[in-house]
Design an enzyme around this catalytic site. Structure first.
Site, PDB file in Angstrom:
ATOM      1  N   MET A  54      -4.819  -7.390   0.500  1.00 45.78           N
ATOM      2  CA  MET A  54      -4.786  -7.728  -0.930  1.00 45.78           C
ATOM      3  C   MET A  54      -3.338  -7.838  -1.408  1.00 45.78           C
ATOM      4  O   MET A  54      -3.070  -7.836  -2.610  1.00 45.78           O
ATOM      5  CB  MET A  54      -5.549  -6.696  -1.752  1.00 45.78           C
ATOM      6  CG  MET A  54      -7.040  -6.647  -1.386  1.00 45.78           C
ATOM      7  SD  MET A  54      -8.095  -6.045  -2.702  1.00 45.78           S
ATOM      8  CE  MET A  54      -7.467  -4.387  -2.899  1.00 45.78           C
TER       9      MET A  54
ATOM     10  N   LEU B 271       2.513  -5.819   0.015  1.00 48.91           N
ATOM     11  CA  LEU B 271       2.517  -5.324   1.393  1.00 48.91           C
ATOM     12  C   LEU B 271       3.461  -4.143   1.594  1.00 48.91           C
ATOM     13  O   LEU B 271       4.511  -4.053   0.971  1.00 48.91           O
ATOM     14  CB  LEU B 271       2.907  -6.463   2.337  1.00 48.91           C
ATOM     15  CG  LEU B 271       2.010  -7.695   2.254  1.00 48.91           C
ATOM     16  CD1 LEU B 271       2.506  -8.770   3.225  1.00 48.91           C
ATOM     17  CD2 LEU B 271       0.553  -7.358   2.529  1.00 48.91           C
ATOM     18  N   HIS B 272       3.037  -3.257   2.482  1.00 50.00           N
ATOM     19  CA  HIS B 272       3.857  -2.116   2.893  1.00 50.00           C
ATOM     20  C   HIS B 272       3.760  -1.995   4.413  1.00 50.00           C
ATOM     21  O   HIS B 272       3.121  -2.830   5.076  1.00 50.00           O
ATOM     22  CB  HIS B 272       3.406  -0.842   2.173  1.00 50.00           C
ATOM     23  CG  HIS B 272       1.929  -0.585   2.262  1.00 50.00           C
ATOM     24  ND1 HIS B 272       1.290  -0.323   3.449  1.00 50.00           N
ATOM     25  CD2 HIS B 272       0.950  -0.595   1.316  1.00 50.00           C
ATOM     26  CE1 HIS B 272       0.000  -0.143   3.233  1.00 50.00           C
ATOM     27  NE2 HIS B 272      -0.248  -0.322   1.943  1.00 50.00           N
ATOM     28  N   GLU B 273       4.366  -0.934   4.944  1.00 46.62           N
ATOM     29  CA  GLU B 273       4.415  -0.771   6.396  1.00 46.62           C
ATOM     30  C   GLU B 273       3.027  -0.652   7.034  1.00 46.62           C
ATOM     31  O   GLU B 273       2.865  -0.950   8.219  1.00 46.62           O
ATOM     32  CB  GLU B 273       5.266   0.456   6.778  1.00 46.62           C
ATOM     33  CG  GLU B 273       6.765   0.199   6.707  1.00 46.62           C
ATOM     34  CD  GLU B 273       7.235  -0.841   7.730  1.00 46.62           C
ATOM     35  OE1 GLU B 273       6.853  -0.738   8.913  1.00 46.62           O
ATOM     36  OE2 GLU B 273       7.988  -1.755   7.345  1.00 46.62           O
TER      37      GLU B 273
ATOM     38  N   HIS C  98       0.325  -2.432   6.215  1.00 50.89           N
ATOM     39  CA  HIS C  98      -0.070  -3.825   6.479  1.00 50.89           C
ATOM     40  C   HIS C  98       0.745  -4.407   7.631  1.00 50.89           C
ATOM     41  O   HIS C  98       0.206  -5.068   8.525  1.00 50.89           O
ATOM     42  CB  HIS C  98       0.190  -4.691   5.244  1.00 50.89           C
ATOM     43  CG  HIS C  98      -0.536  -4.268   4.005  1.00 50.89           C
ATOM     44  ND1 HIS C  98       0.119  -3.783   2.896  1.00 50.89           N
ATOM     45  CD2 HIS C  98      -1.846  -4.276   3.678  1.00 50.89           C
ATOM     46  CE1 HIS C  98      -0.757  -3.510   1.953  1.00 50.89           C
ATOM     47  NE2 HIS C  98      -1.960  -3.797   2.395  1.00 50.89           N
TER      48      HIS C  98
ATOM     49  N   GLY D 273      -7.051  -1.269   8.984  1.00 50.10           N
ATOM     50  CA  GLY D 273      -6.411   0.032   9.042  1.00 50.10           C
ATOM     51  C   GLY D 273      -7.415   1.175   8.995  1.00 50.10           C
ATOM     52  O   GLY D 273      -8.416   1.110   8.285  1.00 50.10           O
TER      53      GLY D 273
ATOM     54  N   ASP E  58      -8.590   2.974   5.555  1.00 46.51           N
ATOM     55  CA  ASP E  58      -9.849   2.662   4.876  1.00 46.51           C
ATOM     56  C   ASP E  58     -10.982   2.820   5.884  1.00 46.51           C
ATOM     57  O   ASP E  58     -11.551   1.851   6.395  1.00 46.51           O
ATOM     58  CB  ASP E  58      -9.782   1.256   4.293  1.00 46.51           C
ATOM     59  CG  ASP E  58      -8.678   1.152   3.252  1.00 46.51           C
ATOM     60  OD1 ASP E  58      -8.886   1.650   2.138  1.00 46.51           O
ATOM     61  OD2 ASP E  58      -7.588   0.635   3.573  1.00 46.51           O
TER      62      ASP E  58
ATOM     63  N   MET F 245       0.342   5.484   3.124  1.00 50.91           N
ATOM     64  CA  MET F 245       0.846   4.339   2.352  1.00 50.91           C
ATOM     65  C   MET F 245      -0.319   3.589   1.726  1.00 50.91           C
ATOM     66  O   MET F 245      -1.381   3.425   2.330  1.00 50.91           O
ATOM     67  CB  MET F 245       1.640   3.408   3.257  1.00 50.91           C
ATOM     68  CG  MET F 245       2.966   4.003   3.626  1.00 50.91           C
ATOM     69  SD  MET F 245       4.018   2.755   4.379  1.00 50.91           S
ATOM     70  CE  MET F 245       5.386   3.807   4.820  1.00 50.91           C
TER      71      MET F 245
ATOM     72  N   ARG G 297      -1.531   1.206  -4.064  1.00 50.99           N
ATOM     73  CA  ARG G 297      -1.794   1.924  -5.319  1.00 50.99           C
ATOM     74  C   ARG G 297      -0.818   3.086  -5.546  1.00 50.99           C
ATOM     75  O   ARG G 297      -0.795   3.640  -6.651  1.00 50.99           O
ATOM     76  CB  ARG G 297      -3.230   2.448  -5.344  1.00 50.99           C
ATOM     77  CG  ARG G 297      -4.256   1.341  -5.514  1.00 50.99           C
ATOM     78  CD  ARG G 297      -5.654   1.882  -5.763  1.00 50.99           C
ATOM     79  NE  ARG G 297      -6.559   0.847  -6.230  1.00 50.99           N
ATOM     80  CZ  ARG G 297      -7.425   0.180  -5.456  1.00 50.99           C
ATOM     81  NH1 ARG G 297      -7.519   0.450  -4.175  1.00 50.99           N
ATOM     82  NH2 ARG G 297      -8.217  -0.753  -5.986  1.00 50.99           N
TER      83      ARG G 297
HETATM   84  P1  AMP Z   1      -5.455  -3.641   1.358  1.00 54.03           P
HETATM   85  O1  AMP Z   1      -4.353  -4.599   1.069  1.00 54.03           O
HETATM   86  O2  AMP Z   1      -5.308  -2.313   0.696  1.00 54.03           O
HETATM   87  O3  AMP Z   1      -6.813  -4.266   1.193  1.00 54.03           O
HETATM   88  O4  AMP Z   1      -5.336  -3.321   2.914  1.00 54.03           O
HETATM   89  C1  AMP Z   1      -5.330  -4.342   3.887  1.00 54.03           C
HETATM   90  C2  AMP Z   1      -5.453  -3.746   5.257  1.00 54.03           C
HETATM   91  O5  AMP Z   1      -4.356  -2.858   5.485  1.00 54.03           O
HETATM   92  C3  AMP Z   1      -6.730  -2.918   5.430  1.00 54.03           C
HETATM   93  O6  AMP Z   1      -7.234  -3.113   6.735  1.00 54.03           O
HETATM   94  C4  AMP Z   1      -6.229  -1.516   5.242  1.00 54.03           C
HETATM   95  O7  AMP Z   1      -7.016  -0.555   5.892  1.00 54.03           O
HETATM   96  C5  AMP Z   1      -4.858  -1.604   5.874  1.00 54.03           C
HETATM   97  N1  AMP Z   1      -4.002  -0.526   5.373  1.00 54.03           N
HETATM   98  C6  AMP Z   1      -3.765  -0.181   4.086  1.00 54.03           C
HETATM   99  N2  AMP Z   1      -2.961   0.901   4.018  1.00 54.03           N
HETATM  100  C7  AMP Z   1      -2.708   1.261   5.308  1.00 54.03           C
HETATM  101  C8  AMP Z   1      -1.944   2.316   5.913  1.00 54.03           C
HETATM  102  N3  AMP Z   1      -1.298   3.216   5.179  1.00 54.03           N
HETATM  103  N4  AMP Z   1      -1.922   2.374   7.259  1.00 54.03           N
HETATM  104  C9  AMP Z   1      -2.590   1.461   8.015  1.00 54.03           C
HETATM  105  N5  AMP Z   1      -3.306   0.459   7.499  1.00 54.03           N
HETATM  106  C10 AMP Z   1      -3.372   0.353   6.169  1.00 54.03           C
END
Ligand code: AMP
Length: 279
Positions: free
Chosen positions: A27, A30-32, A34, A144, A147, A181, A184
């Site tokens: 979504m 991006l952070h580490e 992703h 990840g 989740d 990470m 939010r």
């Molecule tokens: P999101 O942008 O929050 O929908 O996350 C996108 C993908 O990144 C999902 O597969 C998440 O599980 C993964 N993700 C989010 N935060 C982390 C994290 N801290 N460590 C590893 N994967 C993550």
């Protein structure tokens, strides 16, 4: 790096791609966490595709869809630096045109834990992920462990629908103080940010008890609550110790792989975290 902004554009680009395709749905903001998934794909797949789509369908009416953080230019620069080949950025209008009425529901798994707290959330997740898979047609897709329930729901869905896609799980990436990470985390005030690592410390306390031989499910949940409740500004929503695959709560002794997970509110920010326990 190609930018594709509709299913039709993605299909046209995809038709010309040869070799194994890895896919990292996000979504954005991006952070580490992703980027660690992007790197897994870059190692394994010949072509890596990421998507950025803040999916309105997975947000409840009183959730943070409008204020969810967005920074497309920064995200694209990060993805380009990782060597991503294409980014899929569909608009909500292209994903859900007027008349849209087809949904994917992973029935039981979507009702538990996060699903109980966020009705309709996982229907939105499963529906959008199937649509993203249909557009990108990846050989592998990366999710990840942060989740954890989402990961299990996607695995179940891929199995149930016979989708020819390998689901790869990436470890949770944490800040140096242990906080998982998350996009939010930017909602947290400095004071809230300072107490947020207590969530992971609670999970670690239970994991240590487990490593020392504790097998009673309720005592393990209590070990998490005991640590987290030291801080009155953290409101725990749930602490779950559940079967790793079905996510049904474990009563009595932990004899199989299990998922220890929690959700909590710090101020107006809702955070989740988890660890796996393997006997
Ligand atoms: P999101 O942008 O929050 O929908 O996350 C996108 C993908 O990144 C999902 O597969 C998440 O599980 C993964 N993700 C989010 N935060 C982390 C994290 N801290 N460590 C590893 N994967 C993550």
């Amino acid at each position: 790096m190609e930018l594709l902004r509709s299913p039709a554009e993605m299909h046209r680009w995809r038709a010309g791609v040869r070799g194994s395709v890895g896919f990292v749905p996000t979504m954005g903001y991006l952070h580490e966490g992703h980027l660690s998934l992007v790197r897994l794909s870059r190692q394994r797949d010949e072509v890596t595709v990421a998507s950025i789509f803040v999916n309105p369908m997975q947000f409840g009416p009183n959730e943070d869809f409008e204020r969810y953080p967005r920074d497309e230019a920064r995200d694209l620069a990060l993805l380009e630096a990782e060597g991503v080949h294409a980014v899929y950025l569909p608009t909500a209008g292209a994903m859900y045109p007027p008349g849209f009425q087809t949904y994917v529901t992973v029935e039981r798994l979507s009702q538990l834990l996060e699903g109980a707290a966020r009705p309709g959330h996982f229907r939105g997740v499963a529906t959008v992920v199937v649509k993203l898979f249909a557009a990108v047609q990846p050989h592998r897709a990366y999710f990840g462990k942060k989740d954890a329930q989402q990961l299990r729901i996607i695995r179940r869905m891929v199995k149930d629908l016979d989708l020819p896609i390998e689901i790869v799980a990436g470890e949770t990436v944490r800040e140096p103080d242990g906080l998982a990470m998350s996009s939010r985390n930017v909602y947290l005030s400095p004071e809230e940010r300072a107490i947020a690592p207590l969530l992971y410390r609670g999970l670690c306390a239970a994991r240590e008890a487990f490593a020392a031989g504790e097998r009673d499910a309720e005592r393990l949940r209590a070990a998490v609550r005991e640590v987290v409740s030291q801080e009155p500004r953290i409101a725990l929503e749930y602490v779950s110790l559940a079967d790793d695959e079905t996510l049904e709560e474990i009563e009595g002794r932990v004899e199989r792989p299990a998922l220890l997970s929690l959700a909590a509110r710090i101020g107006s920010t809702r955070l989740i975290d988890n660890v796996e326990l393997a006997p």
